[in-house]
Design a protein around this motif. Sequence first.
Motif, short mmCIF file in Angstrom:
data_model
loop_
_atom_site.label_atom_id
_atom_site.label_comp_id
_atom_site.label_asym_id
_atom_site.label_seq_id
_atom_site.Cartn_x
_atom_site.Cartn_y
_atom_site.Cartn_z
N THR A 63 0.84 -1.21 0.00
CA THR A 63 0.00 0.00 0.00
C THR A 63 0.87 1.26 0.00
O THR A 63 0.59 2.22 -0.71
CB THR A 63 -0.91 0.01 1.26
OG1 THR A 63 -1.64 -1.21 1.28
CG2 THR A 63 -1.87 1.18 1.28
N HIS A 66 2.18 1.87 -3.40
CA HIS A 66 1.10 2.33 -4.26
C HIS A 66 0.82 3.82 -4.04
O HIS A 66 0.48 4.54 -4.97
CB HIS A 66 -0.14 1.48 -3.94
CG HIS A 66 -1.34 1.86 -4.72
ND1 HIS A 66 -1.46 1.60 -6.07
CD2 HIS A 66 -2.47 2.53 -4.35
CE1 HIS A 66 -2.62 2.08 -6.49
NE2 HIS A 66 -3.25 2.65 -5.47
N PHE A 67 0.99 4.30 -2.81
CA PHE A 67 0.79 5.72 -2.50
C PHE A 67 2.06 6.54 -2.76
O PHE A 67 2.12 7.70 -2.41
CB PHE A 67 0.29 5.89 -1.06
CG PHE A 67 -1.21 5.72 -0.94
CD1 PHE A 67 -2.05 6.83 -0.88
CD2 PHE A 67 -1.79 4.46 -0.91
CE1 PHE A 67 -3.44 6.68 -0.80
CE2 PHE A 67 -3.17 4.29 -0.82
CZ PHE A 67 -4.00 5.41 -0.77
N THR A 258 -6.26 7.03 -4.85
CA THR A 258 -4.93 7.37 -4.35
C THR A 258 -4.66 8.87 -4.25
O THR A 258 -4.41 9.39 -3.15
CB THR A 258 -3.86 6.71 -5.25
OG1 THR A 258 -4.30 5.41 -5.56
CG2 THR A 258 -2.52 6.63 -4.56
#
Length: 305
Positions: A63, A66-67, A258
């Motif tokens: 995660t 991904h950010f 996001t």
Amino acid sequence: MKPTNYIGRFAPSPTGQLHFGSLLSAVASYADARHNSGRWLLRIDDIDPPRTMPEAMQQIPHTLKHFGFCWDDDIIWQSKHTEQYQRALQALNEARLLYLCSCSRSMLRSSAIYPRFCKPASTTSRNAHPAAIDVQHKLTVSDNQNAIRVIMDASVSFTDAIQGDRHYEAQKHFGDTVVVRRDELFSYALCCAVDDANGITHVVRGSDLLPTTAAQITIMKQLKLAVPNYAHIPVATNAQAQKLSKQTHAAPIDTMPTLPTLFKAWEFLGQVPFKTSTVESFWSQAIELWQLKRIPRCESICESL
Ligand code: GLU
């Protein structure tokens, strides 16, 4: 970029997926480290197997990537630091600062600060210290009977980069802290104090942890370790004014869009607004524009702590 000694960190517990409250600490600690040309480490606080969610161990780094977060070095796993924690316990024991506590949760339900039911009587007189305890026995023999607490008598003052000067009295604000739990596991307070004092120069995290910071600084000082700089950000709450957490069922950020979620965190942290359309350019601008001094203080929360 100027060379810098700044080393920051983000230290989630793998007890669930990251939620918006965790994202705030990640964004603030990352932007502050990178704005100051510093390093930023990812430490997974996996010292509580009964509460660990095995999927979270892989999910958290995934995660974060991904950010758009990039950490330096390999991920640090607290579960690999057992020897360091044992050495710290040994040092506290040699300083005669530990005692066994057999109080059950129900005995303590009505006390916010531990009422020292189990503190050996001799320690109440000025020069007498409790006898050293058998730490190894507690760590190796599973009795589920006793926790180990550390005696905390001092007051602690520190200047928080966001919340300003803070002052805590051990026996009023946090009390004799558990360093080994009844189930033989090292406590978060001990592990975090040992790891943060091992090279971290800046800790940026939620202001719900302010009294914990005071307890951790006390442990660091008892162990004669270097104390990092602290900055405590305001905590995000839900519609019922409860802190976002796994216990209050905060939604995982994986399910959120996001870029808008990063901007929501940016706005919550009081930063200068800007626009962009990719996560990559969000971070290049955010790191440039970051101003720790714009983060709102959290008067009401801090006053109640
Ligand atoms: N692992 C702790 C948590 O997730 C650490 C918080 C911190 O010290 O930054 O609450």
